[in-house]
Design a protein around this motif. Structure first.
Motif, PDB file in Angstrom:
ATOM      1  N   SER A   3       0.830  -1.207   0.000  1.00  0.00           N
ATOM      2  CA  SER A   3       0.000   0.000   0.000  1.00  0.00           C
ATOM      3  C   SER A   3       0.861   1.251   0.000  1.00  0.00           C
ATOM      4  CB  SER A   3      -0.930  -0.001   1.211  1.00  0.00           C
ATOM      5  OG  SER A   3      -0.197   0.364   2.355  1.00  0.00           O
ATOM      6  N   LYS A   4       0.285   2.353  -0.377  1.00  0.00           N
ATOM      7  CA  LYS A   4       1.020   3.612  -0.468  1.00  0.00           C
ATOM      8  C   LYS A   4       0.015   4.755  -0.362  1.00  0.00           C
ATOM      9  CE  LYS A   4       4.962   5.094  -3.268  1.00  0.00           C
ATOM     10  NZ  LYS A   4       5.638   4.811  -4.552  1.00  0.00           N
ATOM     11  N   LYS A   5       0.485   5.887   0.195  1.00  0.00           N
ATOM     12  CA  LYS A   5      -0.413   7.040   0.275  1.00  0.00           C
ATOM     13  C   LYS A   5      -0.162   7.985  -0.893  1.00  0.00           C
ATOM     14  CE  LYS A   5      -1.778   6.708   4.876  1.00  0.00           C
ATOM     15  NZ  LYS A   5      -1.662   7.019   6.284  1.00  0.00           N
ATOM     16  N   GLU A  61      -6.052  12.918   1.049  1.00  0.00           N
ATOM     17  CA  GLU A  61      -4.982  11.930   1.121  1.00  0.00           C
ATOM     18  C   GLU A  61      -5.605  10.544   1.029  1.00  0.00           C
ATOM     19  OE1 GLU A  61      -0.966  11.347   3.706  1.00  0.00           O
ATOM     20  OE2 GLU A  61      -2.836  10.937   4.740  1.00  0.00           O
ATOM     21  N   GLU A  63      -5.291   6.256   0.544  1.00  0.00           N
ATOM     22  CA  GLU A  63      -4.393   5.120   0.658  1.00  0.00           C
ATOM     23  C   GLU A  63      -4.794   4.117  -0.419  1.00  0.00           C
ATOM     24  OE1 GLU A  63      -4.329   3.210   4.475  1.00  0.00           O
ATOM     25  OE2 GLU A  63      -2.653   1.920   3.881  1.00  0.00           O
ATOM     26  N   ILE A  65      -4.364   0.393  -1.874  1.00  0.00           N
ATOM     27  CA  ILE A  65      -3.927  -0.938  -1.457  1.00  0.00           C
ATOM     28  C   ILE A  65      -4.077  -1.899  -2.630  1.00  0.00           C
ATOM     29  CG2 ILE A  65      -4.331  -2.833   0.168  1.00  0.00           C
ATOM     30  CD1 ILE A  65      -5.790  -0.700   1.936  1.00  0.00           C
TER      31      ILE A  65
END
Lengths: 87, 559
Positions: A3-5, A61, A63, A65
């Motif tokens: 995962s990454k924001k 923002e 996230e 996944i």
């Protein structure tokens, strides 16, 4: 699972055409399940209905996944796609 | 060969073609709860419905953005998940699962304060409807795939049905429901499609194998004519066309009586195509621009820009006065993308100006569009269903707000734009003098006025005989309204079907009506009639008519 924001930068947010182009883009990664989280809302990124109801506006923002085949590559591509949305 | 006689044509002309019986299925879901063993079957049915819908939409999406959006929805994972969960966990059959899943998503979208998402709700509904048709095994558009000349026979036809029709092949209509002022009748007249409405006990006698002559001049339907009869009617149709062309050759002459009284002959329109048609048929203006068609033929509330483009194009086409009636929905006119509550009495309910004053944003969008178009010609605003001076003032206040906004943004408009009202309620008649002091003009809407004055539902076949604008109450009301308007120097027009009735015309002329607005197809005949009448005689006639107490006595004067 990776995962990454990512921050939504474009003017309209994940809405209208940007939302629909994101959904088409995500569908290219057939072996992956992609989920996007915005605050307390969670969406299957392959569903236009779901993505629209995220209500992700400029500055939100998210996230992202990804789970499945070549998930790391898919994650990078999808994050890049969101960062580069215009309109 | 069989002949049927019909009492009155809704739209004149003679046409022939094969019978096409429209099958309009109700799309209510089957509510059955299924056994566990049936789940796989229901899941497979749903998958097939999705596949078939997607295939159908793909073809439509090739040249339409609307259908491209439908495609996204049809292939949506969340919709599919929701339906599948309902089948698997709640033992619902595929139809019920689909109906509920669509309703849930639509409710969610509509509850969000976001115009774009509300538009998508309409897409989801449409796609749901298409899938439901697949599940039920019915065609989603009953008029698809017609490839020969036909006469459509239906129980009733709604605006969404007529919007789906290809008039290259559809030559005429026969419906069981409806009176001559119902939507389908008005539509048929403006498209010049011959039609009979309210023909009971006909549909059951016909199959798709039959051939039909629809003679909406002699008011006859002929089923399976022999060759001689067919030839005879082809000639009649030809003669009728010739006569119409002859009348239209007088298009450039004013509608002036033999003794010099000139009235205006305007057209009722609902689209740019209608306006173009009005110009070619010699209309001297537009007396009624039915703006609701812009709303009804859309999948969402039309934007200010969309409306402005249409109004601007219309005024630039007609180049004469154009009266735009603000949104007149409710009653029998609904929108596919807006949920109206079910009402006991829709004609006495939330409709026309009442909706506009409640949905202020929708109203302002329309008023701004009209104001902007007023920079390009003599555009006028007309509010429908006004029952009080307060309503007129309230509407004008919103207009004032719009003007100030436009002024602030330096957008041009006509500051002295005329605002008038429809007189179509008994209250409007009784308070006509008070209203006349404040408005710029009146336009009498005889269809609703007759229905409200006589308390006769104009769509109800059982009492269709009682619906009669020659009733003394209606004629006296018209006379009173004209007098009230003239007392304060205001123009009084009429935009109901009555304005083009050949028997009514001399009476209305005699009462002093200034403007007659009608289907463009009727203008030539009305012009001819006016040019052969004497105003002085008509005045006498009007006076005599208003003194009679029965329809029979009135008819005796005019027949």
């Amino acid at each position: 699972m990776v995962s990454k924001k990512v921050i939504v930068n474009n003017k309209t947010g994940l809405h209208a055409r940007p939302a629909s182009s994101l959904v088409s883009f995500v569908k290219k990664f057939k072996g992956c399940t992609v989920t996007i989280i915005n605050g307390d809302k969670k969406a299957n990124a392959a569903s236009i209905i779901n993505v629209l109801t995220l209500g992700a506006k400029k500055g939100a923002e998210l996230e992202v996944i990804v789970e499945g085949e070549n998930e790391a590559i898919a994650l990078d591509e999808i994050v890049k796609f969101i960062e580069n949305i215009e309109e | 060969m069989k002949k049927f006689t019909v009492s009155k044509a809704a739209s004149k002309g003679i046409v022939m073609g094969k019978a096409f019986i429209a099958v309009q299925e109700k799309l209510e879901a089957d509510t059955r709860i299924i056994k566990d063993s049936e789940k796989d079957i229901e899941l497979a049915k749903f998958k097939k419905a999705v596949k078939d819908s997607v295939a159908e939409i793909k073809v439509l999406a090739e040249d339409s953005e609307i259908f491209a959006a439908h495609l996204d929805v049809a292939e949506d994972a969340v919709l599919a998940d929701s339906v599948e969960t309902k089948i698997n966990d709640e033992n619902k059959n595929a139809q019920l699962a689909l109906e509920e899943a669509v309703a849930e998503i639509v409710t969610m979208f509509e509850s969000l304060d976001d115009e774009y998402l509300r538009e998508r709700a309409a897409d989801i509904k449409d796609v749901g409807k298409r899938m439901m048709c697949k599940l039920k095994g019915v065609k989603s558009n009953p008029f698809e795939g017609i490839e020969e000349e036909v006469i459509v026979i239906a129980e009733d036809l709604a605006p969404s049905d007529t919007a789906n029709m290809d008039f290259k092949f559809i030559k005429g209509f026969i419906t069981e429901a409806g009176g001559v002022t119902s939507h389908v009748a008005i539509m048929a007249r403006s498209m010049e499609i011959p039609a009979f409405v309210g023909v009971a006990d006909f549909r059951s006698n016909i199959t798709n194998e039959d051939y039909i002559i629809l003679d909406a001049i002699g008011n006859e339907i002929i089923v399976n004519p022999n060759e001689d009869t067919k030839a005879e009617y082809l000639k009649k149709a030809e003669d009728y066309k010739k006569m119409k062309a002859e009348l239209e050759s007088m298009n450039d002459l004013p509608a002036t009586t033999l003794d010099g009284r000139t009235v205006e002959l305007f057209a009722n329109v609902g689209s740019i195509a209608d306006v173009e048609n009005a110009v070619s048929r010699g209309a001297e203006g537009i007396g009624l621009f039915r703006s609701e068609f812009l709303y009804m033929e859309n999948t969402k509330f039309p934007t200010e820009q969309e409306q402005f483009d249409t109004y601007k194009k219309a005024i630039e086409t007609i180049k004469h006065p154009m009266i735009i009636r603000t949104l007149d929905i409710g009653g029998d006119k609904e929108l596919s993308y807006y949920e109206f509550d079910k009402e006991e009495n829709p004609f006495l309910g939330w409709r026309a100006i009442r909706i506009s004053l409640d949905l202020k944003d929708v109203f302002k969008t329309q008023l701004r569009a009209i104001l902007r178009a007023s920079a390009y010609g003599d555009v006028r605003i007309m509010y429908p269903m006004i029952i009080s001076v307060e309503e007129f003032r309230a509407a004008n206040e919103v207009l004032q707000e719009c003007k100030e906004e436009l002024r602030k943004d330096n957008i041009p408009f006509n500051d002295s734009i005329q605002t008038g009202i429809m007189i179509e309620t008994p209250a409007g008649v009784i308070c006509a003098e008070d209203l006349a002091k404040e408005v710029d003009f009146f336009s009498i809407g005889t269809n609703d006025l007759t229905q409200y004055l006589l308390a006769v539902d104009r769509g109800n076949q059982k009492i269709a005989k009682m619906y009669n604008s020659f009733h003394p109450a209606v004629l006296r009301a018209i006379s009173k309204v004209i007098e009230a308007g003239h007392k304060y120097g205001k123009m009084v027009g009429m935009c109901g079907e009555f304005a083009s009735d050949e028997k009514a015309l001399p009476i209305l002329l005699g009462m002093g009506l200034d403007e007659f607005s009608m289907a463009a197809t009727e203008i030539a005949a009305s012009r001819y009639k006016v040019r052969n009448l004497k105003y002085e005689d008509c005045k006498e006639l009007a006076k005599a008519v208003c003194s009679k107490s029965t329809i029979a006595e009135i008819k005796a004067l005019i027949d």
